[in-house]
Design a protein around this motif. Structure first.
Motif, PDB file in Angstrom:
ATOM      1  N   GLY A 160     -10.837   5.267  -1.890  1.00 23.88           N
ATOM      2  CA  GLY A 160     -11.395   4.297  -1.084  1.00 23.88           C
ATOM      3  C   GLY A 160     -12.197   3.224  -0.440  1.00 23.88           C
ATOM      4  O   GLY A 160     -12.300   3.429  -1.316  1.00 23.88           O
ATOM      5  N   GLY A 161     -12.267   2.674   0.176  1.00 24.05           N
ATOM      6  CA  GLY A 161     -12.770   1.274   0.940  1.00 24.05           C
ATOM      7  C   GLY A 161     -11.747   0.380   0.778  1.00 24.05           C
ATOM      8  O   GLY A 161     -10.147   0.575   1.071  1.00 24.05           O
ATOM      9  N   LEU A 162     -11.869  -0.916  -0.402  1.00 23.48           N
ATOM     10  CA  LEU A 162     -10.504  -1.366  -0.304  1.00 23.48           C
ATOM     11  C   LEU A 162      -9.794  -1.777  -1.850  1.00 23.48           C
ATOM     12  O   LEU A 162     -10.431  -0.766  -2.949  1.00 23.48           O
ATOM     13  CB  LEU A 162     -11.145  -3.044  -0.421  1.00 23.48           C
ATOM     14  CG  LEU A 162     -13.226  -3.452   0.881  1.00 23.48           C
ATOM     15  CD1 LEU A 162     -13.361  -5.135   0.004  1.00 23.48           C
ATOM     16  CD2 LEU A 162     -11.376  -3.849   1.815  1.00 23.48           C
ATOM     17  N   ALA A 337      -6.358   1.607  -1.478  1.00 29.01           N
ATOM     18  CA  ALA A 337      -7.204   2.630  -0.497  1.00 29.01           C
ATOM     19  C   ALA A 337      -6.652   3.861   0.005  1.00 29.01           C
ATOM     20  O   ALA A 337      -4.890   3.014   1.181  1.00 29.01           O
ATOM     21  CB  ALA A 337      -7.911   2.109   0.257  1.00 29.01           C
ATOM     22  N   ALA A 339      -8.520   6.340   2.236  1.00 28.11           N
ATOM     23  CA  ALA A 339      -9.615   6.194   2.775  1.00 28.11           C
ATOM     24  C   ALA A 339     -10.960   5.269   3.143  1.00 28.11           C
ATOM     25  O   ALA A 339     -10.739   3.989   2.680  1.00 28.11           O
ATOM     26  CB  ALA A 339      -9.896   7.927   2.858  1.00 28.11           C
ATOM     27  N   ASP A 340     -11.674   5.527   4.141  1.00 28.87           N
ATOM     28  CA  ASP A 340     -12.821   4.499   4.654  1.00 28.87           C
ATOM     29  C   ASP A 340     -13.673   4.315   2.862  1.00 28.87           C
ATOM     30  O   ASP A 340     -13.378   5.685   2.232  1.00 28.87           O
ATOM     31  CB  ASP A 340     -13.251   4.589   5.797  1.00 28.87           C
ATOM     32  CG  ASP A 340     -12.855   4.639   6.790  1.00 28.87           C
ATOM     33  OD1 ASP A 340     -11.767   4.026   6.608  1.00 28.87           O
ATOM     34  OD2 ASP A 340     -13.194   5.434   7.627  1.00 28.87           O
ATOM     35  N   ALA A 341     -14.257   3.738   2.959  1.00 26.42           N
ATOM     36  CA  ALA A 341     -15.592   3.251   1.583  1.00 26.42           C
ATOM     37  C   ALA A 341     -16.294   4.557   1.330  1.00 26.42           C
ATOM     38  O   ALA A 341     -16.849   5.476   0.264  1.00 26.42           O
ATOM     39  CB  ALA A 341     -16.119   2.232   1.474  1.00 26.42           C
ATOM     40  N   GLU A 342     -16.270   5.506   2.718  1.00 18.04           N
ATOM     41  CA  GLU A 342     -17.621   6.804   2.447  1.00 18.04           C
ATOM     42  C   GLU A 342     -17.102   7.881   1.643  1.00 18.04           C
ATOM     43  O   GLU A 342     -17.249   8.918   1.955  1.00 18.04           O
ATOM     44  CB  GLU A 342     -18.890   6.898   3.900  1.00 18.04           C
ATOM     45  CG  GLU A 342     -17.254   7.580   5.167  1.00 18.04           C
ATOM     46  CD  GLU A 342     -16.284   6.203   5.795  1.00 18.04           C
ATOM     47  OE1 GLU A 342     -16.092   6.327   6.863  1.00 18.04           O
ATOM     48  OE2 GLU A 342     -16.904   4.220   5.146  1.00 18.04           O
ATOM     49  N   ALA A 353      -8.126  13.337   2.922  1.00 21.49           N
ATOM     50  CA  ALA A 353      -7.294  11.356   2.883  1.00 21.49           C
ATOM     51  C   ALA A 353      -6.045  11.235   2.161  1.00 21.49           C
ATOM     52  O   ALA A 353      -4.857  10.699   2.361  1.00 21.49           O
ATOM     53  CB  ALA A 353      -8.456  10.764   2.518  1.00 21.49           C
ATOM     54  N   ARG A 358      -2.189   7.201   6.049  1.00 18.83           N
ATOM     55  CA  ARG A 358      -2.987   6.068   5.712  1.00 18.83           C
ATOM     56  C   ARG A 358      -1.871   5.837   4.295  1.00 18.83           C
ATOM     57  O   ARG A 358      -2.213   5.602   2.853  1.00 18.83           O
ATOM     58  CB  ARG A 358      -4.166   5.499   5.687  1.00 18.83           C
ATOM     59  CG  ARG A 358      -5.018   4.299   4.978  1.00 18.83           C
ATOM     60  CD  ARG A 358      -6.486   4.493   5.386  1.00 18.83           C
ATOM     61  NE  ARG A 358      -6.822   3.280   4.053  1.00 18.83           N
ATOM     62  CZ  ARG A 358      -7.976   2.887   4.744  1.00 18.83           C
ATOM     63  NH1 ARG A 358      -8.758   3.152   5.423  1.00 18.83           N
ATOM     64  NH2 ARG A 358      -8.781   1.823   3.813  1.00 18.83           N
TER      65      ARG A 358
END
Length: 404
Positions: A160-162, A337, A339-342, A353, A358
């Motif tokens: 998740g994140g970058l 990544a 998904a988002d960082a959280e 995810a 994505r």
């Protein structure tokens, strides 16, 4: 003269044409969600896709019934694409191994399109590596010769994140501590007993007392798995199961010795005996970074328009058996990544995810980047030399205590 640009264009075109099949494979493995050593249908799905494209495949190799191998090309150098496809119990592909498998297989099929029919010298190997989550499958396969004759190995892992490239991972050992005492009636004759549970509890507390001396990246965590049968019987048997993690092999071994000393001291204190069983599953060693390969992979991610960041200092790390490959040959394990960082791996949210648009985009981007760096390694002697220098400079002798 080798026309490397034409070959790289061929890689992209092949992966573009395979997009539907790769995403379909990722979805199929996600739905199967088979845990380590039980990935029969996932391994079969991998083999079926490769066979559909005219490639020979062997399932059940290098000591594991669900391991997969396929080879294409001739001579040296030789690169490996590593594919994981095991899931976690209860929450499925909460580490996204379905994405890992599809990326590596896409890269391998793209390389096959170049290496067949009079392509450049060199060979590629697809290794389906079971049981990353619960069995250190790559170490088992390595001991059976899976990486013999291979010059470099590549894979990606979702996060998740970058996107992040480089960095290490935690080494991981596990230990079982089994205490044996003597049973007795807890009310009528407690003095005749030797309480194994007392030894286990003393060990648990003693290990907790080690924590102030641990480094920030060290982890020691465990449970009492056996503690007696009835309250009115002095327990004659008790057991604990612990994981020990550290970012360095020397520190991992140091913590291991301290933990074992605590257990043996508890046995002496209680008059019991203790059996110390290390690494029923082989240890994972920390991922050995390779700056030359990581730098080239970063270049390819940038070409694809992906945003590459740096892992923040003190950010959490897990363990991976890809580390066991990285101390044998140059290897990379970048994080892409989905998904988002959280959204963290090993959660139900991450499992969701791993089957989103994505994640599908990451399957195709990851396959492209892996195929490009693997072809670069085959074609570029300067890259091979730089990777070998980085490998030799990073290796530490202590690792020999944990791998064969």
């Amino acid at each position: 003269m080798i026309n490397s640009a034409a070959y790289h264009r061929q890689l992209d075109a092949t992966i573009e044409s395979l997009g539907g099949e790769l995403i379909g494979l990722s979805t199929r493995i996600h739905d199967l969600a088979e845990t380590g050593f039980e990935e029969q249908r996932s391994a079969a799905a991998v083999a079926e896709l490769l066979q559909r494209h005219g490639l020979s495949v062997e399932v059940g190799i290098h000591g594991l019934p669900t391991a997969v191998e396929s080879r294409v090309g001739e001579g040296a150098p030789r690169v490996a694409l590593m594919a994981e496809y095991d899931a976690l119990p209860g929450i499925g592909h909460a580490c996204g191994h379905n994405v890992i498998a599809a990326c590596s297989i896409g890269a391998y099929l793209a390389l096959a399109s170049v290496l067949q029919d009079g392509g450049p010298v060199g060979a590629a190997v697809l290794l389906g590596t079971p049981a990353e989550e619960n069995g250190t499958g790559k170490e088992i396969m390595a001991r059976e010769g899976a990486f013999d004759g291979i010059d470099a190995a590549f894979m990606i892992h979702p996060t998740g994140g970058l996107d992040t490239v480089g960095g290490s991972s935690l080494g991981l050992r596990e230990v079982e501590l089994v205490f044996t005492g003597r049973a007795s009636h807890a009310a009528a004759a407690p003095e005749q007993g030797l309480n194994a549970l007392d030894a286990a509890v003393a060990t648990y507390q003693g290990i907790n007392a080690l924590r102030p001396g641990l480094q920030a990246t060290d982890r020691v965590h465990g449970i009492i798995t056996e503690g007696g049968l009835r309250p009115n019987i002095i327990p004659e048997r008790a057991a604990l199961h612990y994981y020990v993690r550290s970012a360095g092999v020397q520190q991992l071994l140091s913590i291991s010795k301290k933990l074992e000393a605590v257990a043996r001291g508890a046995a002496i204190m209680t008059g019991t005996e203790v059996e110390v069983i290390w690494d029923r599953n082989p240890a994972c060693v920390p991922m050995q970074p390779n700056d030359a390969l990581n730098g080239r992979f970063t270049d390819w991610l940038s070409e694809l328009g992906r945003q590459v960041g740096e892992r923040p200092p003190g950010s959490p790390m897990g363990a991976t058996d890809a580390g066991n490959v990285s101390v044998r040959i140059p290897a990379i394990h970048p994080m892409l990544a989905i998904a988002d960082a959280e959204v963290s791996p090993h959660t139900a949210e991450f499992a969701v995810a791993a089957r989103t648009p994505r994640a599908e985009r990451t399957v195709l981007d990851g396959a492209r980047a892996l195929a490009h760096i693997a072809l670069d390694y085959l074609l570029d002697p300067d890259l091979r030399t730089a990777a070998a220098v980085d490998f030799d400079q990073a290796r530490t002798p202590e690792v020999e205590e944990l791998i064969r």
